[in-house]
Design an enzyme around this catalytic site. Structure first.
Site, PDB file in Angstrom:
ATOM      1  N   ASN A  51       0.841  -1.196   0.000  1.00  0.00           N
ATOM      2  CA  ASN A  51       0.000   0.000   0.000  1.00  0.00           C
ATOM      3  C   ASN A  51       0.878   1.247   0.000  1.00  0.00           C
ATOM      4  OD1 ASN A  51       0.650  -0.708   2.712  1.00  0.00           O
ATOM      5  ND2 ASN A  51      -1.060   0.476   3.502  1.00  0.00           N
ATOM      6  N   ILE A  52       0.395   2.264  -0.690  1.00  0.00           N
ATOM      7  CA  ILE A  52       1.139   3.512  -0.868  1.00  0.00           C
ATOM      8  C   ILE A  52       0.180   4.653  -0.551  1.00  0.00           C
ATOM      9  CG2 ILE A  52       2.471   4.937  -2.461  1.00  0.00           C
ATOM     10  CD1 ILE A  52       2.838   2.331  -4.191  1.00  0.00           C
ATOM     11  N   GLU A  53       0.422   5.328   0.570  1.00  0.00           N
ATOM     12  CA  GLU A  53      -0.504   6.383   0.999  1.00  0.00           C
ATOM     13  C   GLU A  53      -0.045   7.751   0.508  1.00  0.00           C
ATOM     14  OE1 GLU A  53      -1.094   5.742   5.215  1.00  0.00           O
ATOM     15  OE2 GLU A  53      -2.285   3.944   4.792  1.00  0.00           O
ATOM     16  N   ASN A  54      -0.896   8.730   0.745  1.00  0.00           N
ATOM     17  CA  ASN A  54      -0.645  10.075   0.235  1.00  0.00           C
ATOM     18  C   ASN A  54      -1.170  11.091   1.236  1.00  0.00           C
ATOM     19  OD1 ASN A  54      -1.489  12.569  -1.507  1.00  0.00           O
ATOM     20  ND2 ASN A  54      -0.122  11.377  -2.802  1.00  0.00           N
ATOM     21  N   ALA A  55      -0.474  12.216   1.372  1.00  0.00           N
ATOM     22  CA  ALA A  55      -0.884  13.253   2.316  1.00  0.00           C
ATOM     23  C   ALA A  55      -2.294  13.763   2.027  1.00  0.00           C
ATOM     24  CB  ALA A  55       0.105  14.413   2.281  1.00  0.00           C
ATOM     25  N   TYR A  57      -4.642  11.812   1.162  1.00  0.00           N
ATOM     26  CA  TYR A  57      -5.445  10.624   1.480  1.00  0.00           C
ATOM     27  C   TYR A  57      -6.058   9.940   0.250  1.00  0.00           C
ATOM     28  CZ  TYR A  57      -5.178  11.791   6.497  1.00  0.00           C
ATOM     29  OH  TYR A  57      -4.747  12.056   7.775  1.00  0.00           O
ATOM     30  N   GLU A  64      -3.025  -4.608  -3.102  1.00  0.00           N
ATOM     31  CA  GLU A  64      -3.528  -5.495  -4.154  1.00  0.00           C
ATOM     32  C   GLU A  64      -3.557  -4.777  -5.499  1.00  0.00           C
ATOM     33  OE1 GLU A  64      -4.777  -4.784  -1.205  1.00  0.00           O
ATOM     34  OE2 GLU A  64      -6.196  -6.276  -0.493  1.00  0.00           O
ATOM     35  N   CYS A 100     -10.313  -4.923   0.128  1.00  0.00           N
ATOM     36  CA  CYS A 100     -11.414  -3.956   0.160  1.00  0.00           C
ATOM     37  C   CYS A 100     -12.285  -4.115  -1.086  1.00  0.00           C
ATOM     38  CB  CYS A 100     -10.866  -2.533   0.271  1.00  0.00           C
ATOM     39  SG  CYS A 100     -10.283  -1.845  -1.291  1.00  0.00           S
TER      40      CYS A 100
HETATM   41  N1  THU Z   1      -5.367  -1.349   2.388  1.00  0.00           N
HETATM   42  C1  THU Z   1      -4.827  -2.197   1.467  1.00  0.00           C
HETATM   43  O1  THU Z   1      -3.680  -2.026   1.045  1.00  0.00           O
HETATM   44  N2  THU Z   1      -5.593  -3.230   1.019  1.00  0.00           N
HETATM   45  C2  THU Z   1      -6.881  -3.455   1.398  1.00  0.00           C
HETATM   46  O2  THU Z   1      -7.552  -4.304   0.812  1.00  0.00           O
HETATM   47  C3  THU Z   1      -7.438  -2.694   2.523  1.00  0.00           C
HETATM   48  C4  THU Z   1      -6.704  -1.476   2.926  1.00  0.00           C
HETATM   49  C5  THU Z   1      -4.562  -0.208   2.831  1.00  0.00           C
HETATM   50  C6  THU Z   1      -5.069   1.138   2.382  1.00  0.00           C
HETATM   51  C7  THU Z   1      -4.504   2.049   3.423  1.00  0.00           C
HETATM   52  O3  THU Z   1      -3.170   2.400   3.060  1.00  0.00           O
HETATM   53  C8  THU Z   1      -4.432   1.192   4.679  1.00  0.00           C
HETATM   54  O4  THU Z   1      -4.530  -0.157   4.241  1.00  0.00           O
HETATM   55  C9  THU Z   1      -5.528   1.481   5.686  1.00  0.00           C
HETATM   56  O5  THU Z   1      -6.775   1.451   5.077  1.00  0.00           O
END
Ligand code: THU
Length: 156
Positions: A51-55, A57, A64, A100
């Site tokens: 997972n790669i987040e961002n400021a 959001y 995945e 998700c």
């Molecule tokens: N996240 C995933 O990478 N996969 C999922 O199926 C559910 C959530 C990540 C998104 C976010 O960076 C963090 O988990 C919290 O939601």
């Protein structure tokens, strides 16, 4: 089209180990929830993602989808299985992390629901396996828009 791939215990453990390794690269300074995924192509290649987040959001991306988009952008179109590991920051995997809804829909675009296998794991020995059909029943997919699934998603 990808058929059903028989997953041996060894292959499942390899996939989970790759997902655990990918999770170490998670960029999640906002949620502190780290996810890794390892996608198995029909011809046996493993493509990983985190997972790669961002400021801001909204632009954040799940592990995945990172794996799928890496694979599709390299020309891969047929997939057999994906292993997913996710838990709050830290080495220990404390929960099964199910994909998700958005990620399930992305899988639906490229995979056959009864055949595509989703592995959620707490360790290489502690996992659950289910199909996309079980996690996304009666989904909407490419064949709803076209006569033949062959015409969709760049399939030959
Ligand atoms: N996240 C995933 O990478 N996969 C999922 O199926 C559910 C959530 C990540 C998104 C976010 O960076 C963090 O988990 C919290 O939601």
């Amino acid at each position: 089209m990808a058929g059903y791939t028989e997953l041996t215990g060894e292959k499942i453990r390899d996939l989970i180990a790759a997902a655990i390794e990918a999770r170490r690269k998670s960029y999640s300074p906002y949620s502190h929830y780290q996810v890794g995924a390892a996608l198995l192509t029909a011809d046996g290649q493993i493509i990983t993602g985190c997972n790669i987040e961002n400021a801001a959001y909204g632009p954040s991306n799940c592990a995945e989808r990172t794996a799928f988009f890496k694979a599709v952008s390299e020309g891969m179109r047929e997939f057999a299985a994906i292993a997913i590991v996710g838990s709050p920051e830290g080495e220990e995997l404390t929960q099964y992390a199910y994909p998700c809804g958005v990620c399930r829909q992305v899988m639906r675009e490229f995979c056959e629901p009864p055949q595509f296998q989703i592995i959620v794991a707490k360790s290489p020995e502690d996992y659950r396996v289910m199909t996309l059909a079980e996690l996304l029943p009666e989904g909407f997919g490419p064949e709803n828009l076209y006569d033949g699934i062959e015409q969709c998603a760049g399939r030959e």
